[in-house]
Design an enzyme around this catalytic site. Structure first.
Site, PDB file in Angstrom:
ATOM      1  N   GLY A 158       0.843  -1.194   0.000  1.00 39.45           N
ATOM      2  CA  GLY A 158       0.000   0.000   0.000  1.00 39.45           C
ATOM      3  C   GLY A 158       0.873   1.236   0.000  1.00 39.45           C
ATOM      4  O   GLY A 158       2.009   1.229  -0.504  1.00 39.45           O
ATOM      5  N   LYS A 194       3.043   9.512  18.896  1.00 40.11           N
ATOM      6  CA  LYS A 194       2.396   9.242  17.594  1.00 40.11           C
ATOM      7  C   LYS A 194       0.985   8.709  17.821  1.00 40.11           C
ATOM      8  O   LYS A 194       0.046   9.084  17.118  1.00 40.11           O
ATOM      9  CB  LYS A 194       3.253   8.228  16.816  1.00 40.11           C
ATOM     10  CG  LYS A 194       2.731   7.898  15.418  1.00 40.11           C
ATOM     11  CD  LYS A 194       3.135   8.941  14.409  1.00 40.11           C
ATOM     12  CE  LYS A 194       2.351   8.913  13.103  1.00 40.11           C
ATOM     13  NZ  LYS A 194       2.507   7.754  12.289  1.00 40.11           N
ATOM     14  N   ARG A 232     -14.376   0.123   4.210  1.00 44.17           N
ATOM     15  CA  ARG A 232     -13.418  -0.893   4.683  1.00 44.17           C
ATOM     16  C   ARG A 232     -13.373  -0.906   6.208  1.00 44.17           C
ATOM     17  O   ARG A 232     -13.585   0.140   6.840  1.00 44.17           O
ATOM     18  CB  ARG A 232     -11.995  -0.562   4.183  1.00 44.17           C
ATOM     19  CG  ARG A 232     -11.822  -0.661   2.683  1.00 44.17           C
ATOM     20  CD  ARG A 232     -10.349  -0.483   2.315  1.00 44.17           C
ATOM     21  NE  ARG A 232      -9.876   0.869   2.554  1.00 44.17           N
ATOM     22  CZ  ARG A 232      -9.640   1.780   1.612  1.00 44.17           C
ATOM     23  NH1 ARG A 232      -9.807   1.466   0.349  1.00 44.17           N
ATOM     24  NH2 ARG A 232      -9.216   2.992   1.917  1.00 44.17           N
ATOM     25  N   PRO A 233     -13.031  -2.056   6.828  1.00 45.41           N
ATOM     26  CA  PRO A 233     -12.739  -2.052   8.264  1.00 45.41           C
ATOM     27  C   PRO A 233     -11.517  -1.185   8.524  1.00 45.41           C
ATOM     28  O   PRO A 233     -10.737  -0.928   7.603  1.00 45.41           O
ATOM     29  CB  PRO A 233     -12.419  -3.519   8.590  1.00 45.41           C
ATOM     30  CG  PRO A 233     -12.614  -4.299   7.347  1.00 45.41           C
ATOM     31  CD  PRO A 233     -12.824  -3.363   6.199  1.00 45.41           C
ATOM     32  N   SER A 250      -6.512   8.146   7.684  1.00 44.38           N
ATOM     33  CA  SER A 250      -6.695   6.830   7.061  1.00 44.38           C
ATOM     34  C   SER A 250      -7.996   6.176   7.530  1.00 44.38           C
ATOM     35  O   SER A 250      -8.662   5.494   6.761  1.00 44.38           O
ATOM     36  CB  SER A 250      -5.487   5.938   7.323  1.00 44.38           C
ATOM     37  OG  SER A 250      -5.495   5.503   8.638  1.00 44.38           O
ATOM     38  N   LYS A 260      -2.049  -2.869   7.190  1.00 44.27           N
ATOM     39  CA  LYS A 260      -2.681  -2.196   8.323  1.00 44.27           C
ATOM     40  C   LYS A 260      -2.621  -3.149   9.520  1.00 44.27           C
ATOM     41  O   LYS A 260      -2.543  -4.379   9.353  1.00 44.27           O
ATOM     42  CB  LYS A 260      -4.136  -1.868   7.984  1.00 44.27           C
ATOM     43  CG  LYS A 260      -4.268  -0.759   6.916  1.00 44.27           C
ATOM     44  CD  LYS A 260      -4.632   0.560   7.568  1.00 44.27           C
ATOM     45  CE  LYS A 260      -4.600   1.745   6.619  1.00 44.27           C
ATOM     46  NZ  LYS A 260      -5.637   1.722   5.600  1.00 44.27           N
ATOM     47  N   GLU A 288      -8.358   0.553  11.555  1.00 40.34           N
ATOM     48  CA  GLU A 288      -7.450   0.212  12.670  1.00 40.34           C
ATOM     49  C   GLU A 288      -8.002   0.691  14.002  1.00 40.34           C
ATOM     50  O   GLU A 288      -7.471   1.621  14.590  1.00 40.34           O
ATOM     51  CB  GLU A 288      -6.064   0.844  12.425  1.00 40.34           C
ATOM     52  CG  GLU A 288      -5.280   0.186  11.327  1.00 40.34           C
ATOM     53  CD  GLU A 288      -3.908   0.807  11.131  1.00 40.34           C
ATOM     54  OE1 GLU A 288      -3.806   2.051  11.003  1.00 40.34           O
ATOM     55  OE2 GLU A 288      -2.926   0.045  11.076  1.00 40.34           O
ATOM     56  N   ASN A 344       1.020   1.654  12.685  1.00 37.48           N
ATOM     57  CA  ASN A 344       0.685   2.538  13.789  1.00 37.48           C
ATOM     58  C   ASN A 344       0.327   1.733  15.029  1.00 37.48           C
ATOM     59  O   ASN A 344       0.057   0.540  14.952  1.00 37.48           O
ATOM     60  CB  ASN A 344      -0.481   3.447  13.395  1.00 37.48           C
ATOM     61  CG  ASN A 344       0.020   4.700  12.691  1.00 37.48           C
ATOM     62  OD1 ASN A 344       1.127   5.182  12.970  1.00 37.48           O
ATOM     63  ND2 ASN A 344      -0.773   5.232  11.782  1.00 37.48           N
TER      64      ASN A 344
HETATM   65  N1  LIG Z   1      -0.160   5.915   4.675  1.00 43.37           N
HETATM   66  C1  LIG Z   1       0.471   6.709   5.513  1.00 43.37           C
HETATM   67  O1  LIG Z   1       0.821   7.838   5.156  1.00 43.37           O
HETATM   68  C2  LIG Z   1       0.811   6.251   6.905  1.00 43.37           C
HETATM   69  C3  LIG Z   1       1.576   7.089   7.731  1.00 43.37           C
HETATM   70  C4  LIG Z   1       1.970   6.633   8.984  1.00 43.37           C
HETATM   71  C5  LIG Z   1       1.617   5.359   9.401  1.00 43.37           C
HETATM   72  N2  LIG Z   1       0.860   4.565   8.583  1.00 43.37           N
HETATM   73  C6  LIG Z   1       0.561   3.209   9.059  1.00 43.37           C
HETATM   74  O2  LIG Z   1       1.270   2.296   8.222  1.00 43.37           O
HETATM   75  C7  LIG Z   1       0.552   1.061   8.115  1.00 43.37           C
HETATM   76  C8  LIG Z   1       0.292   0.763   6.649  1.00 43.37           C
HETATM   77  O3  LIG Z   1      -0.563   1.782   6.159  1.00 43.37           O
HETATM   78  P1  LIG Z   1      -0.863   2.045   4.618  1.00 43.37           P
HETATM   79  O4  LIG Z   1      -1.392   3.431   4.537  1.00 43.37           O
HETATM   80  O5  LIG Z   1       0.276   1.656   3.754  1.00 43.37           O
HETATM   81  O6  LIG Z   1      -2.085   1.030   4.384  1.00 43.37           O
HETATM   82  P2  LIG Z   1      -2.676   0.575   2.979  1.00 43.37           P
HETATM   83  O7  LIG Z   1      -2.430   1.616   1.948  1.00 43.37           O
HETATM   84  O8  LIG Z   1      -4.065   0.105   3.263  1.00 43.37           O
HETATM   85  O9  LIG Z   1      -1.756  -0.652   2.595  1.00 43.37           O
HETATM   86  C9  LIG Z   1      -1.824  -1.885   3.204  1.00 43.37           C
HETATM   87  C10 LIG Z   1      -1.499  -2.895   2.131  1.00 43.37           C
HETATM   88  O10 LIG Z   1      -1.397  -4.173   2.734  1.00 43.37           O
HETATM   89  C11 LIG Z   1      -1.933  -5.097   1.822  1.00 43.37           C
HETATM   90  N3  LIG Z   1      -2.297  -6.314   2.515  1.00 43.37           N
HETATM   91  C12 LIG Z   1      -3.183  -6.487   3.509  1.00 43.37           C
HETATM   92  N4  LIG Z   1      -3.218  -7.761   3.913  1.00 43.37           N
HETATM   93  C13 LIG Z   1      -2.318  -8.407   3.134  1.00 43.37           C
HETATM   94  C14 LIG Z   1      -1.889  -9.752   3.069  1.00 43.37           C
HETATM   95  N5  LIG Z   1      -2.429 -10.683   3.853  1.00 43.37           N
HETATM   96  N6  LIG Z   1      -0.961 -10.078   2.147  1.00 43.37           N
HETATM   97  C15 LIG Z   1      -0.423  -9.148   1.341  1.00 43.37           C
HETATM   98  N7  LIG Z   1      -0.783  -7.858   1.355  1.00 43.37           N
HETATM   99  C16 LIG Z   1      -1.721  -7.491   2.259  1.00 43.37           C
HETATM  100  C17 LIG Z   1      -3.138  -4.387   1.240  1.00 43.37           C
HETATM  101  O11 LIG Z   1      -3.477  -5.050   0.051  1.00 43.37           O
HETATM  102  P3  LIG Z   1      -4.738  -4.675  -0.868  1.00 43.37           P
HETATM  103  O12 LIG Z   1      -4.220  -3.531  -1.702  1.00 43.37           O
HETATM  104  O13 LIG Z   1      -4.958  -5.918  -1.621  1.00 43.37           O
HETATM  105  O14 LIG Z   1      -5.838  -4.285   0.063  1.00 43.37           O
HETATM  106  C18 LIG Z   1      -2.587  -2.997   1.046  1.00 43.37           C
HETATM  107  O15 LIG Z   1      -1.979  -2.844  -0.221  1.00 43.37           O
HETATM  108  C19 LIG Z   1      -0.725   1.268   8.940  1.00 43.37           C
HETATM  109  O16 LIG Z   1      -0.544   0.803  10.243  1.00 43.37           O
HETATM  110  C20 LIG Z   1      -0.899   2.780   8.950  1.00 43.37           C
HETATM  111  O17 LIG Z   1      -1.650   3.247  10.066  1.00 43.37           O
HETATM  112  C21 LIG Z   1       0.452   4.979   7.350  1.00 43.37           C
END
Ligand SMILES: NC(=O)c1ccc[n+]([C@@H]2O[C@H](COP(=O)([O-])OP(=O)(O)OC[C@H]3O[C@@H](n4cnc5c(N)ncnc54)[C@H](OP(=O)(O)O)[C@@H]3O)[C@@H](O)[C@H]2O)c1
Length: 315
Positions: free
Chosen positions: A17, A184, A263-264, A254, A79, A266, A105
């Site tokens: 992601g 955070k 979607r569900p 998010s 996530k 965090e 997170n």
């Molecule tokens: N985005 C930010 O700017 C940000 C900043 C700080 C912290 N965070 C934290 O970082 C973490 C990741 O966030 P994110 O924004 O990157 O989330 P995201 O965009 O929803 O990405 C999560 C990815 O994981 C994939 N996934 C889920 N289950 C999987 C599995 N079993 N096998 C393979 N892939 C799987 C999802 O696939 P699908 O595409 O198929 O659904 C999705 O592509 C979270 O804890 C979030 O709170 C994010």
């Protein structure tokens, strides 16, 4: 074990992601390690948008955990609530010498991941960069602070910082990781729940009444964080709100975006962690508890709806 930055290592990025896509692209472009992407959908390249430039990043991506082999490093970038679904990847990728860096997170990285890691070391990471999966094959990374990642100041943290050398992701090894992860969490545990419940972007925190409510939610969480050992300022709640107001009003959290997309989200890793820690310390947190109840109801309904939709598609 100290690892020289010159040693070529194998790295699997689980979850492509915003955060995982950005990390995989950065590591690939640095060219110092062998990167495997572990995703749910096939993918052979990503367009990486960074500092106004698009770069084409070819990726070796797997969709079947059965094809994965043990690696030196796993970067777990799903996530938090999706962690159990990554168990099959961890089974194939982890050996006791592997280290799993949890790019998620929350404050319970080790408790969440260690039971699935088959004896591998678990390294908690605080993520500060902004990563957005703009399309199936496009990810944008924005740096928003002095560091993109913080890990504990120990041998595994230092080895991880060495791994990331030469990438745009600057790693801080902190001797007070506990305080930083709570800081955070404080931001996340107020911005995400409220924006998701009212279905509004950051602009909602400019309202005086929402600002006042947010401060009360934060004051509860600050007392829990202190009881847990975080070294916080007297006016930590006010400082957190000041920081929140530096985020542009049109940005969506998010949890807000997940709710919008049905979607569900965090819940347990954020408000759930505040309430669970409060219970351990015998601290009353009525506002956070109320948020938790409402968020669980929404997120669990979204999960049930998603399960029903996939059952209908399979029928
Ligand atoms: N985005 C930010 O700017 C940000 C900043 C700080 C912290 N965070 C934290 O970082 C973490 C990741 O966030 P994110 O924004 O990157 O989330 P995201 O965009 O929803 O990405 C999560 C990815 O994981 C994939 N996934 C889920 N289950 C999987 C599995 N079993 N096998 C393979 N892939 C799987 C999802 O696939 P699908 O595409 O198929 O659904 C999705 O592509 C979270 O804890 C979030 O709170 C994010």
């Amino acid at each position: 074990m100290e690892v020289s930055p010159s040693v070529r290592q194998s790295v699997a990025v689980v979850g492509l992601g915003g955060i995982g896509g950005g990390a995989a692209a950065c590591l690939h472009l640095a060219g110092r390690h062998d990167i495997t992407a572990c995703a749910r959908r096939p993918l052979d390249r990503l367009t990486f948008e960074y500092e106004g430039r698009d770069t084409d990043v070819p990726l070796r991506a797997l969709t079947d955990p059965g094809q994965a082999a043990p690696v030196d490093w796993v970067l777990l970038c799903t996530k938090a609530h999706e962690t159990p679904s990554a168990a099959a990847w961890l089974t194939r990728l982890c050996r006791p010498r592997t280290r799993v860096v949890v790019f998620q997170n929350g404050i319970d990285h080790e408790a969440r991941v260690a039971p699935l890691a088959h004896g591998a070391g678990v390294v908690p990471a605080i993520v500060y960069y902004n990563g957005e999966r703009l399309a199936a094959d496009r990810v944008r990374l924005r740096r928003v602070g002095e560091h993109e990642l913080t890990v504990p100041d120990d041998a595994d943290g230092a080895a991880f910082a060495a791994l990331m050398q030469g990438t745009p992701l600057r790693v801080l090894c902190s001797p007070d990781f506990l305080t930083l992860k709570w800081r955070k969490l404080l931001l996340n545990a107020v911005a995400n729940p409220i924006s998701a419940l009212v279905l509004q972007r950051q602009i909602v925190f400019r309202r005086a009444d929402v600002h006042a409510l947010s401060l009360d939610v934060l004051k509860e969480a600050v007392s829990v964080a202190r009881a847990d050992g975080a070294q916080l300022a007297e006016d930590e709640a006010e400082r957190t709100m000041e920081k929140l107001l530096t985020i542009a009003p049109e940005i969506g959290t998010s949890m807000y975006l997940d709710r919008l997309a049905g979607r569900p989200f965090e819940v347990e890793a954020l408000t759930g962690a505040v309430v669970a820690t409060a219970e351990r310390h015998g601290i009353a947190t009525p506002l956070n508890r109320m948020l938790l109840t409402l968020l669980r109801a929404i997120s669990e309904a979204a999960e049930a709806e998603r399960d029903n939709a996939s059952a209908r598609a399979d029928a």
